[in-house]
Design a protein around this motif. Structure first.
Motif, PDB file in Angstrom:
ATOM      1  N   PRO A 161       0.818  -1.217   0.000  1.00 16.20           N
ATOM      2  CA  PRO A 161       0.000   0.000   0.000  1.00 16.20           C
ATOM      3  C   PRO A 161       0.851   1.266   0.000  1.00 16.20           C
ATOM      4  CG  PRO A 161      -0.904  -1.600   1.567  1.00 16.20           C
ATOM      5  CD  PRO A 161       0.397  -2.165   1.073  1.00 16.20           C
ATOM      6  N   MET A 210       9.288  -7.364   5.254  1.00 14.12           N
ATOM      7  CA  MET A 210       8.944  -6.032   5.762  1.00 14.12           C
ATOM      8  C   MET A 210       7.583  -5.988   6.489  1.00 14.12           C
ATOM      9  SD  MET A 210       7.068  -3.195   5.067  1.00 14.12           S
ATOM     10  CE  MET A 210       6.564  -3.174   3.367  1.00 14.12           C
ATOM     11  N   GLY A 241      -1.495  -7.486   9.092  1.00 13.02           N
ATOM     12  CA  GLY A 241      -2.544  -7.935  10.013  1.00 13.02           C
ATOM     13  C   GLY A 241      -2.380  -9.386  10.437  1.00 13.02           C
ATOM     14  N   ALA A 272     -11.921  -7.409   9.035  1.00 15.95           N
ATOM     15  CA  ALA A 272     -11.539  -7.663   7.639  1.00 15.95           C
ATOM     16  C   ALA A 272     -12.774  -7.566   6.767  1.00 15.95           C
ATOM     17  CB  ALA A 272     -10.889  -9.039   7.514  1.00 15.95           C
ATOM     18  N   GLY A 273     -12.531  -7.479   5.452  1.00 16.84           N
ATOM     19  CA  GLY A 273     -13.626  -7.322   4.499  1.00 16.84           C
ATOM     20  C   GLY A 273     -14.067  -8.660   3.920  1.00 16.84           C
ATOM     21  N   TYR A 282     -16.273  -5.893   8.262  1.00 21.48           N
ATOM     22  CA  TYR A 282     -16.707  -4.481   8.225  1.00 21.48           C
ATOM     23  C   TYR A 282     -17.587  -4.179   7.028  1.00 21.48           C
ATOM     24  CZ  TYR A 282     -13.227  -3.156   4.647  1.00 21.48           C
ATOM     25  OH  TYR A 282     -12.499  -3.041   3.482  1.00 21.48           O
ATOM     26  N   ASN A 324      -4.440  -0.445  10.629  1.00 22.26           N
ATOM     27  CA  ASN A 324      -3.897  -0.507   9.271  1.00 22.26           C
ATOM     28  C   ASN A 324      -4.726   0.297   8.272  1.00 22.26           C
ATOM     29  OD1 ASN A 324      -1.614  -2.242   9.568  1.00 22.26           O
ATOM     30  ND2 ASN A 324      -3.027  -3.947   9.911  1.00 22.26           N
ATOM     31  N   ILE A 326     -13.173   3.256  10.667  1.00 23.96           N
ATOM     32  CA  ILE A 326     -12.906   2.117  11.566  1.00 23.96           C
ATOM     33  C   ILE A 326     -12.076   2.597  12.763  1.00 23.96           C
ATOM     34  CG2 ILE A 326     -11.769  -0.148  11.754  1.00 23.96           C
ATOM     35  CD1 ILE A 326     -12.727  -0.752   8.903  1.00 23.96           C
ATOM     36  N   CYS A 329      -0.234   2.305  12.092  1.00 31.82           N
ATOM     37  CA  CYS A 329       0.657   1.649  11.131  1.00 31.82           C
ATOM     38  C   CYS A 329       0.379   2.171   9.730  1.00 31.82           C
ATOM     39  CB  CYS A 329       0.439   0.143  11.213  1.00 31.82           C
ATOM     40  SG  CYS A 329       1.361  -0.749   9.974  1.00 31.82           S
ATOM     41  N   ALA A 377      -3.122   3.804   6.936  1.00 33.41           N
ATOM     42  CA  ALA A 377      -4.501   4.288   6.794  1.00 33.41           C
ATOM     43  C   ALA A 377      -4.939   4.068   5.348  1.00 33.41           C
ATOM     44  CB  ALA A 377      -4.592   5.756   7.178  1.00 33.41           C
ATOM     45  N   TYR A 410      -5.630   6.481   1.334  1.00 35.67           N
ATOM     46  CA  TYR A 410      -4.481   6.714   0.453  1.00 35.67           C
ATOM     47  C   TYR A 410      -4.847   7.259  -0.937  1.00 35.67           C
ATOM     48  CZ  TYR A 410      -1.573   4.043   3.778  1.00 35.67           C
ATOM     49  OH  TYR A 410      -0.916   3.588   4.882  1.00 35.67           O
ATOM     50  N   LEU A 418      -4.833  -4.158  -3.905  1.00 39.25           N
ATOM     51  CA  LEU A 418      -4.707  -3.793  -2.487  1.00 39.25           C
ATOM     52  C   LEU A 418      -5.807  -2.844  -2.049  1.00 39.25           C
ATOM     53  CD1 LEU A 418      -0.861  -3.085  -2.438  1.00 39.25           C
ATOM     54  CD2 LEU A 418      -1.997  -4.966  -1.249  1.00 39.25           C
ATOM     55  N   GLY A 460      -4.194 -12.210   1.699  1.00 35.22           N
ATOM     56  CA  GLY A 460      -2.839 -12.463   2.166  1.00 35.22           C
ATOM     57  C   GLY A 460      -1.905 -11.452   1.528  1.00 35.22           C
TER      58      GLY A 460
HETATM   59  P1  NAP Z   1      -2.677  -5.726   3.123  1.00 31.00           P
HETATM   60  O1  NAP Z   1      -3.444  -5.626   4.406  1.00 31.00           O
HETATM   61  O2  NAP Z   1      -2.071  -7.012   2.763  1.00 31.00           O
HETATM   62  O3  NAP Z   1      -3.581  -5.272   1.907  1.00 31.00           O
HETATM   63  C1  NAP Z   1      -4.384  -4.157   1.989  1.00 31.00           C
HETATM   64  C2  NAP Z   1      -5.767  -4.502   2.559  1.00 31.00           C
HETATM   65  O4  NAP Z   1      -6.354  -3.323   3.066  1.00 31.00           O
HETATM   66  C3  NAP Z   1      -6.760  -4.981   1.513  1.00 31.00           C
HETATM   67  O5  NAP Z   1      -6.630  -6.346   1.223  1.00 31.00           O
HETATM   68  C4  NAP Z   1      -8.080  -4.676   2.168  1.00 31.00           C
HETATM   69  O6  NAP Z   1      -8.490  -5.772   2.982  1.00 31.00           O
HETATM   70  C5  NAP Z   1      -7.750  -3.506   3.094  1.00 31.00           C
HETATM   71  N1  NAP Z   1      -8.423  -2.278   2.646  1.00 31.00           N
HETATM   72  C6  NAP Z   1      -8.308  -1.692   1.434  1.00 31.00           C
HETATM   73  N2  NAP Z   1      -9.097  -0.597   1.388  1.00 31.00           N
HETATM   74  C7  NAP Z   1      -9.702  -0.522   2.601  1.00 31.00           C
HETATM   75  C8  NAP Z   1     -10.646   0.383   3.164  1.00 31.00           C
HETATM   76  N3  NAP Z   1     -11.113   1.443   2.474  1.00 31.00           N
HETATM   77  N4  NAP Z   1     -11.071   0.165   4.427  1.00 31.00           N
HETATM   78  C9  NAP Z   1     -10.624  -0.893   5.128  1.00 31.00           C
HETATM   79  N5  NAP Z   1      -9.729  -1.792   4.654  1.00 31.00           N
HETATM   80  C10 NAP Z   1      -9.282  -1.598   3.397  1.00 31.00           C
HETATM   81  O7  NAP Z   1      -1.565  -4.601   3.151  1.00 31.00           O
HETATM   82  P2  NAP Z   1      -0.313  -4.536   4.139  1.00 31.00           P
HETATM   83  O8  NAP Z   1       0.908  -4.550   3.323  1.00 31.00           O
HETATM   84  O9  NAP Z   1      -0.474  -5.515   5.217  1.00 31.00           O
HETATM   85  O10 NAP Z   1      -0.455  -3.078   4.755  1.00 31.00           O
HETATM   86  C11 NAP Z   1      -1.430  -2.830   5.757  1.00 31.00           C
HETATM   87  C12 NAP Z   1      -1.248  -1.400   6.270  1.00 31.00           C
HETATM   88  O11 NAP Z   1       0.015  -1.286   6.901  1.00 31.00           O
HETATM   89  C13 NAP Z   1      -1.275  -0.339   5.172  1.00 31.00           C
HETATM   90  O12 NAP Z   1      -1.947   0.789   5.663  1.00 31.00           O
HETATM   91  C14 NAP Z   1       0.190  -0.032   4.962  1.00 31.00           C
HETATM   92  O13 NAP Z   1       0.400   1.247   4.422  1.00 31.00           O
HETATM   93  C15 NAP Z   1       0.702  -0.169   6.368  1.00 31.00           C
HETATM   94  N6  NAP Z   1       2.144  -0.441   6.486  1.00 31.00           N
HETATM   95  C16 NAP Z   1       2.857   0.415   7.265  1.00 31.00           C
HETATM   96  C17 NAP Z   1       4.186   0.186   7.490  1.00 31.00           C
HETATM   97  C18 NAP Z   1       4.931   1.114   8.393  1.00 31.00           C
HETATM   98  O14 NAP Z   1       6.156   1.031   8.488  1.00 31.00           O
HETATM   99  N7  NAP Z   1       4.237   2.015   9.081  1.00 31.00           N
HETATM  100  C19 NAP Z   1       4.820  -0.894   6.880  1.00 31.00           C
HETATM  101  C20 NAP Z   1       4.057  -1.782   6.092  1.00 31.00           C
HETATM  102  C21 NAP Z   1       2.706  -1.525   5.911  1.00 31.00           C
HETATM  103  P3  NAP Z   1     -10.054  -6.045   3.265  1.00 31.00           P
HETATM  104  O15 NAP Z   1     -10.478  -7.020   2.240  1.00 31.00           O
HETATM  105  O16 NAP Z   1     -10.015  -6.576   4.650  1.00 31.00           O
HETATM  106  O17 NAP Z   1     -10.752  -4.728   3.106  1.00 31.00           O
END
Ligand code: NAP
Length: 350
Positions: free
Chosen positions: A56, A141, A172, A190-191, A211, A236, A241, A258, A260, A264, A334, A341
């Motif tokens: 993301p 990561m 997650g 989760a969705g 959700y 996340n 939420i 972590c 949002a 994005y 995404l 996954g």
């Molecule tokens: P991920 O959860 O594998 O994929 C993104 C998921 O977000 C989608 O499958 C979807 O799942 C959900 N999503 C998308 N749009 C949404 C919405 N409008 N409302 C609610 N859920 C939504 O991605 P990830 O790589 O694990 O990243 C998760 C979060 O962590 C992201 O925000 C990312 O930017 C952040 N992150 C931060 C760091 C850091 O260092 N701070 C590092 C890595 C990742 P559903 O089917 O459940 O909606």
């Protein structure tokens, strides 16, 4: 493996950022280019990309402006973490055939000059600890993000209630499984029913709130499953939420900001939390994390979680799509919740 003479005959296909998107990226924001592959100079390494991590955060890197990392420049190869194999090396620390992880970019080959190895983050990976794609997920990561966000900021205690959004995603799944191992009661958000079933029945979360089940699903689910409030919220997704969870905090709660993802692709300003005064009432705190701050300790998390993967206490689920040229569409999965996954782009088989 190609010989140094045959390297010159290889072509590197790449995806570059052509323009900055407004809202969701489109094909027009990307350009496909080719370059001849160059052998490494003294100290350098040439890596063949096997698989890329689709994140993301890539959406943020496409924007102009200051963040925790500079934006990708227009015309540059898109930034991406990945795993690959060393195909030529002029560096004694890397041998041809070594599997490595690093910032490879959305391209088939990455030439890392000797003085850029540290900046690139290139390191050898041990496939006895986990498979290639697991090194982009629980051992990579996102796993490091979930582990250190939970352990260092969430400070989980036995018996506490943890809620994690994006529960079936890359970060997650690590957070929820680690929190179970540390003795928390874990509620995922989760969705869709399939993702919720999986986090409960395969990963062992206590329950999961879908959700997408209706406008009050999160509010009602939190009320039902968190009667004594939420001790740790690993966020996340941000947006509504986050606000719903803020309304149900327990005293002394910790919120890990972590990401949002719901915000994005906004074309309007990011939606901030309306219920933030709940932090005051509950003597709670909210803290952002950036995974790269923990780079010196990744090896600790890898060692611990590789052990859990081996003994079956943790699972690592990846959603693999194929072909470099599918990158523009694959990334969008995404934001539509179409990945189940960790989303991985397989670029080459070996
Ligand atoms: P991920 O959860 O594998 O994929 C993104 C998921 O977000 C989608 O499958 C979807 O799942 C959900 N999503 C998308 N749009 C949404 C919405 N409008 N409302 C609610 N859920 C939504 O991605 P990830 O790589 O694990 O990243 C998760 C979060 O962590 C992201 O925000 C990312 O930017 C952040 N992150 C931060 C760091 C850091 O260092 N701070 C590092 C890595 C990742 P559903 O089917 O459940 O909606």
């Amino acid at each position: 493996m190609p010989t140094s003479a045959s390297l010159n005959t290889l072509t590197n296909h790449q995806i570059r950022l052509a323009s900055r998107p407004v809202g969701l990226p489109t094909r027009a924001n990307w350009s496909a280019t080719t370059e001849p592959v160059q052998p490494p100079a003294a100290g350098g390494v040439l890596v063949k990309t096997l698989a890329l991590s689709l994140d993301p955060a890539m959406r943020g890197w496409m924007n102009e402006g200051k963040s925790y990392i500079p934006p990708v420049g227009i015309g540059e190869v898109m930034r991406a973490g990945g795993v690959g194999v060393v195909v030529a090396s002029e560096n004694p620390l890397f041998a041809v055939g070594d599997h490595v992880s690093g910032s490879l970019g959305v391209q088939e080959y990455m030439l890392v000059p000797g003085d850029q190895l540290k900046r690139n983050g290139l390191f050898k990976i041990d496939l006895r600890l986990g498979g290639l794609t697991e090194w982009l997920n629980v051992l990579g990561m996102p796993g490091m993000t979930g582990y250190f966000g939970l352990m260092d900021v969430g400070l989980p205690q036995v018996g506490e209630t943890l809620v994690v959004s994006g529960a079936a995603g890359a970060v997650g799944q690590t957070v929820g499984q680690m929190a179970k191992i540390k003795g928390c009661r874990v509620i995922g958000i989760a969705g869709g029913a399939a993702k919720c079933d999986w986090v409960v029945n395969t990963l062992g979360f206590d329950t999961c709130i879908d959700y997408k089940a209706g406008p009050d699903a999160v509010r009602d689910g939190l009320k039902q499953h968190c009667p004594d409030g939420v001790d740790i919220y690993f966020d996340n997704v941000g947006g509504d939420i986050l606000d719903q969870v803020l309304a149900r905090l327990a005293r002394g709660a910790r919120i890990i900001i972590c990401g949002a993802i719901s915000q994005y692709n906004n074309t309007t300003p990011v939606q901030g939390p309306k219920n933030y005064l709940s932090l005051l009432v509950n003597r709670a705190r909210m803290q952002g994390i950036v995974v790269f701050d923990y780079a010196d300790r990744y090896h600790q998390a890898v060692a611990e979680m590789a052990g859990y993967l081996k003994d079956g206490r943790m699972h690592s689920k990846e959603d693999v799509v194929h072909g470099l040229q599918t990158f523009p569409e694959a990334l969008l999965k995404l934001f539509a919740g179409e990945n189940f996954g960790k989303l991985v782009l397989q670029v080459a088989e070996s």
